[in-house]
Design a protein around this motif. Structure first.
Motif, PDB file in Angstrom:
ATOM      1  N   ARG A 140      -1.947   9.063   3.443  1.00  0.00           N
ATOM      2  CA  ARG A 140      -2.261   7.645   3.255  1.00  0.00           C
ATOM      3  C   ARG A 140      -3.003   7.080   4.470  1.00  0.00           C
ATOM      4  O   ARG A 140      -3.949   6.305   4.323  1.00  0.00           O
ATOM      5  CB  ARG A 140      -0.989   6.846   3.002  1.00  0.00           C
ATOM      6  CG  ARG A 140      -1.235   5.396   2.627  1.00  0.00           C
ATOM      7  CD  ARG A 140       0.063   4.629   2.499  1.00  0.00           C
ATOM      8  NE  ARG A 140       0.678   4.380   3.797  1.00  0.00           N
ATOM      9  CZ  ARG A 140       0.330   3.366   4.585  1.00  0.00           C
ATOM     10  NH1 ARG A 140      -0.612   2.511   4.226  1.00  0.00           N
ATOM     11  NH2 ARG A 140       0.938   3.205   5.746  1.00  0.00           N
ATOM     12  N   LEU A 177      -6.957   8.493  -6.308  1.00  0.00           N
ATOM     13  CA  LEU A 177      -6.040   7.992  -5.281  1.00  0.00           C
ATOM     14  C   LEU A 177      -6.552   6.682  -4.687  1.00  0.00           C
ATOM     15  O   LEU A 177      -5.775   5.752  -4.442  1.00  0.00           O
ATOM     16  CB  LEU A 177      -5.848   9.038  -4.186  1.00  0.00           C
ATOM     17  CG  LEU A 177      -4.842  10.149  -4.498  1.00  0.00           C
ATOM     18  CD1 LEU A 177      -4.982  11.290  -3.500  1.00  0.00           C
ATOM     19  CD2 LEU A 177      -3.413   9.620  -4.463  1.00  0.00           C
ATOM     20  N   TYR A 181      -6.527   7.895   4.308  1.00  0.00           N
ATOM     21  CA  TYR A 181      -7.202   7.116   3.268  1.00  0.00           C
ATOM     22  C   TYR A 181      -7.649   5.754   3.780  1.00  0.00           C
ATOM     23  O   TYR A 181      -8.687   5.228   3.363  1.00  0.00           O
ATOM     24  CB  TYR A 181      -6.287   6.941   2.057  1.00  0.00           C
ATOM     25  CG  TYR A 181      -6.647   7.866   0.937  1.00  0.00           C
ATOM     26  CD1 TYR A 181      -7.578   7.511  -0.019  1.00  0.00           C
ATOM     27  CD2 TYR A 181      -6.075   9.129   0.858  1.00  0.00           C
ATOM     28  CE1 TYR A 181      -7.929   8.377  -1.036  1.00  0.00           C
ATOM     29  CE2 TYR A 181      -6.418  10.002  -0.155  1.00  0.00           C
ATOM     30  CZ  TYR A 181      -7.349   9.616  -1.104  1.00  0.00           C
ATOM     31  OH  TYR A 181      -7.707  10.479  -2.096  1.00  0.00           O
ATOM     32  N   SER A 241      -2.432  -2.478  -4.751  1.00  0.00           N
ATOM     33  CA  SER A 241      -1.680  -2.994  -3.606  1.00  0.00           C
ATOM     34  C   SER A 241      -2.212  -4.358  -3.170  1.00  0.00           C
ATOM     35  O   SER A 241      -1.440  -5.250  -2.781  1.00  0.00           O
ATOM     36  CB  SER A 241      -1.754  -2.017  -2.435  1.00  0.00           C
ATOM     37  OG  SER A 241      -3.084  -1.819  -2.011  1.00  0.00           O
ATOM     38  N   THR A 281       0.956   6.579  -6.938  1.00  0.00           N
ATOM     39  CA  THR A 281      -0.214   7.319  -7.389  1.00  0.00           C
ATOM     40  C   THR A 281      -0.062   8.810  -7.105  1.00  0.00           C
ATOM     41  O   THR A 281      -0.399   9.651  -7.951  1.00  0.00           O
ATOM     42  CB  THR A 281      -1.483   6.776  -6.705  1.00  0.00           C
ATOM     43  OG1 THR A 281      -1.556   5.355  -6.905  1.00  0.00           O
ATOM     44  CG2 THR A 281      -2.730   7.416  -7.286  1.00  0.00           C
ATOM     45  N   THR A 291       2.091   1.620  -3.690  1.00  0.00           N
ATOM     46  CA  THR A 291       1.101   2.076  -4.668  1.00  0.00           C
ATOM     47  C   THR A 291       0.609   3.486  -4.365  1.00  0.00           C
ATOM     48  O   THR A 291       0.319   4.256  -5.289  1.00  0.00           O
ATOM     49  CB  THR A 291      -0.097   1.109  -4.726  1.00  0.00           C
ATOM     50  OG1 THR A 291      -0.662   0.956  -3.420  1.00  0.00           O
ATOM     51  CG2 THR A 291       0.332  -0.246  -5.245  1.00  0.00           C
ATOM     52  N   PHE A 292       0.520   3.848  -3.088  1.00  0.00           N
ATOM     53  CA  PHE A 292       0.089   5.206  -2.764  1.00  0.00           C
ATOM     54  C   PHE A 292       1.143   6.213  -3.210  1.00  0.00           C
ATOM     55  O   PHE A 292       0.814   7.257  -3.788  1.00  0.00           O
ATOM     56  CB  PHE A 292      -0.180   5.343  -1.271  1.00  0.00           C
ATOM     57  CG  PHE A 292      -0.930   6.588  -0.910  1.00  0.00           C
ATOM     58  CD1 PHE A 292      -2.297   6.670  -1.125  1.00  0.00           C
ATOM     59  CD2 PHE A 292      -0.278   7.690  -0.371  1.00  0.00           C
ATOM     60  CE1 PHE A 292      -3.011   7.824  -0.800  1.00  0.00           C
ATOM     61  CE2 PHE A 292      -0.972   8.835  -0.046  1.00  0.00           C
ATOM     62  CZ  PHE A 292      -2.346   8.905  -0.269  1.00  0.00           C
ATOM     63  N   LYS A 347       0.821  -1.207   0.000  1.00  0.00           N
ATOM     64  CA  LYS A 347       0.000   0.000   0.000  1.00  0.00           C
ATOM     65  C   LYS A 347       0.858   1.262   0.000  1.00  0.00           C
ATOM     66  O   LYS A 347       0.523   2.259  -0.644  1.00  0.00           O
ATOM     67  CB  LYS A 347      -0.955  -0.005   1.199  1.00  0.00           C
ATOM     68  CG  LYS A 347      -2.111  -0.979   1.027  1.00  0.00           C
ATOM     69  CD  LYS A 347      -3.114  -0.884   2.159  1.00  0.00           C
ATOM     70  CE  LYS A 347      -4.316  -1.779   1.891  1.00  0.00           C
ATOM     71  NZ  LYS A 347      -5.371  -1.675   2.906  1.00  0.00           N
ATOM     72  N   TYR A 383      -4.537   3.186  -5.223  1.00  0.00           N
ATOM     73  CA  TYR A 383      -3.948   2.744  -3.957  1.00  0.00           C
ATOM     74  C   TYR A 383      -4.457   1.380  -3.520  1.00  0.00           C
ATOM     75  O   TYR A 383      -3.696   0.436  -3.337  1.00  0.00           O
ATOM     76  CB  TYR A 383      -4.260   3.803  -2.904  1.00  0.00           C
ATOM     77  CG  TYR A 383      -4.106   3.399  -1.466  1.00  0.00           C
ATOM     78  CD1 TYR A 383      -2.852   3.111  -0.939  1.00  0.00           C
ATOM     79  CD2 TYR A 383      -5.204   3.339  -0.618  1.00  0.00           C
ATOM     80  CE1 TYR A 383      -2.713   2.763   0.403  1.00  0.00           C
ATOM     81  CE2 TYR A 383      -5.069   3.001   0.714  1.00  0.00           C
ATOM     82  CZ  TYR A 383      -3.819   2.708   1.220  1.00  0.00           C
ATOM     83  OH  TYR A 383      -3.678   2.370   2.529  1.00  0.00           O
TER      84      TYR A 383
END
Length: 475
Positions: free
Chosen positions: A197, A277, A200, A285, A180, A176-177, A173, A281
């Motif tokens: 993050r 996002l 999120y 992930s 992005t 990928t965050f 995660k 994300y």
């Protein structure tokens, strides 16, 4: 105060029940609904759906009803009567008639958390334009010429920080965050992106809850987190708008939105970024984590994947980045990607609302009803894929699977709402697997299992012991 809220809740249940019964009884007698059960007043079968997806079975709710009613059935979830489809032809019909017979429509919790201007909820010409804009920033040529270098760099940077024991889901995660955020706003990893993050995580937890802050602590936390996310992004948008007006422009998604002749307000841009996002994300992930889990449990597949990537790495210097030709020379990796997407489709399906009465398969779905096209039910149907619930990446090497109808394998949706980041997700996963298998050996730190609500994930975030290659793996 508490008693007043309690009586308000009882009144809402009574009112909703009365409306539901009235609507159902007032449907023209000529309508032949798909078979099924509307369940309890107000709640419908929502609780059964939620409890079912907390088991290890990927499709218990749909499996049970398909066995009783067939591949098209009626239920009542998240406050609305809904027709579920586990039929590939019906799913294709739904996807291809977006904007004509069906329109995008999601539960209130998702709509509220993503924002009314998110790509998921946009309709008509605006959606078409924004979808096209997003596709233009995630097509093959853009990935090859601009994004691949950052993908490779950020994946290696994150793997460099790994110690003996990691929670793979958390690490994926982060990767990928960061990717992005970089692609959307040109931000490199730092305290700001990590703080964003964490908010999120709370937003996503609220996706499938009752959208009433009074009754749902999870939803209340999600709304609060969404407010913090929007505030943080608004500051970035305002700063970048001033820079854009001063002639400074960055070649990223935010730059493209700001360059659109002041067509989009700050609020619209923030909603758009919030949704992208989430998409970049959460889904990618999870696929990264599950690919590693499935490979670990299938040693022959892991060995073949390692062989493919060691062959690529042998032709390059130790720290040399992957290029586009490397990515295109990963045929077995793509089989692994396809099979992971098939077995554990992160987007289990899509919600739509009928714009008129729909006649299909001998039934009529009334105007204004929700429909849910289940991709995962099709992917896991033994009539569509042999040993459908077994991870078998070699199936994608056979001609029968490669040429199977497009409506059987739809991990990224289809029609006008085909996921614009489908190629980008494949590239990110391929690069991640390359650096993982060429740099590390690993074993599970403890037994973990899949759960499917509110999203597909592993119960314990898939903890593993990792060791640099050519060293003994710690157990």
């Amino acid at each position: 105060m508490i008693m007043a809220l309690f009586f308000l809740f009882i009144f809402l249940i009574f009112l909703s029940s009365t409306i539901l019964i009235f609507r159902r009884n007032s449907l023209p007698r000529r309508l032949r609904l798909p078979p099924g059960n509307l369940g309890l007043p107000f709640l419908g079968e929502t609780l059964q759906l939620i409890s079912a997806y907390k088991t290890e079975n990927p499709e218990p709710f749909i499996d049970e009803r398909v066995n009783r009613f067939g591949s098209l059935f009626t239920t009542h979830v998240f406050g609305e009567p809904t027709v579920f489809s586990a039929d590939p032809e019906t799913n294709r019909f739904i996807l291809q008639n977006e904007g004509k017979l069906f329109e995008s429509s999601y539960p209130g919790s998702i709509s509220n958390l993503l924002g009314k201007h998110s790509l998921l909820l946009m309709k008509g010409s605006l959606h078409k334009r924004m979808h096209s804009l997003t596709m233009s920033f995630a097509n093959s040529s853009i990935i090859r010429d601009h994004l691949l270098v950052d993908i490779d760099r950020l994946v290696r940077l994150n793997l460099d920080s790994w110690s003996d024991r990691v929670f793979l889901m958390e690490e994926a995660k982060k990767i990928t965050f960061e990717l992005t955020v970089k692609q959307l706003m040109s931000f490199d990893p730092g305290e700001w992106s990590e703080s964003l993050r964490k908010e999120y995580v709370l937003v996503i937890e609220g996706f499938f809850t009752v959208p009433l802050p009074i009754f749902s602590t999870t939803y209340r936390r999600a709304i609060q987190a969404r407010t913090k996310v929007a505030e943080a992004l608004s500051l970035i948008v305002m700063k970048r708008r001033k820079e854009s007006e001063a002639g400074e422009r960055k070649n990223d998604m935010l730059g493209a939105l700001l360059a659109a002749d002041n067509e989009f307000s700050d609020e619209e841009i923030v909603d758009f970024l919030v949704a992208l996002l989430v998409a970049g994300y959460e889904t990618t992930s999870t696929i990264m984590t599950l690919a590693v889990k499935f490979l670990t449990e299938t040693p022959l597949a892991l060995a073949q994947l390692k062989e493919e990537h060691e062959g690529i790495r042998a032709k390059k210097r130790e720290e040399e980045a992957l290029d586009w030709s490397d990515y295109k020379s990963m045929p077995f990796t793509q089989c692994v990607v396809n099979e992971t997407l098939r077995v554990a489709n992160i987007i289990s399906g899509v919600f739509r609302r009928t714009m008129t009465d729909i006649n299909i398969k001998g039934y009529t779905i009334p105007k204004g009803w929700k429909v849910f096209a289940s991709f995962r039910a099709v992917h896991l149907d033994r009539d569509n894929f042999k040993d459908a619930r077994t991870f078998n990446p070699w199936r994608w090497q056979s001609n029968s699977e490669k040429t199977s109808p497009g409506n059987l394998f739809t991990p990224f949706g289809g029609g006008p709402r085909l996921c614009p980041g489908y190629e980008l997700a494949r590239v990110e996963l391929s690069v991640f697997l390359h650096h993982l298998v060429t740099r590390f050996s690993w074993v599970p730190a403890e037994e973990d299992k899949l759960v499917f609500f509110p999203t597909t994930r592993t119960q314990k975030r898939y903890p593993i012991y990792v060791q640099r290659r050519n060293k003994v793996v710690k157990c």
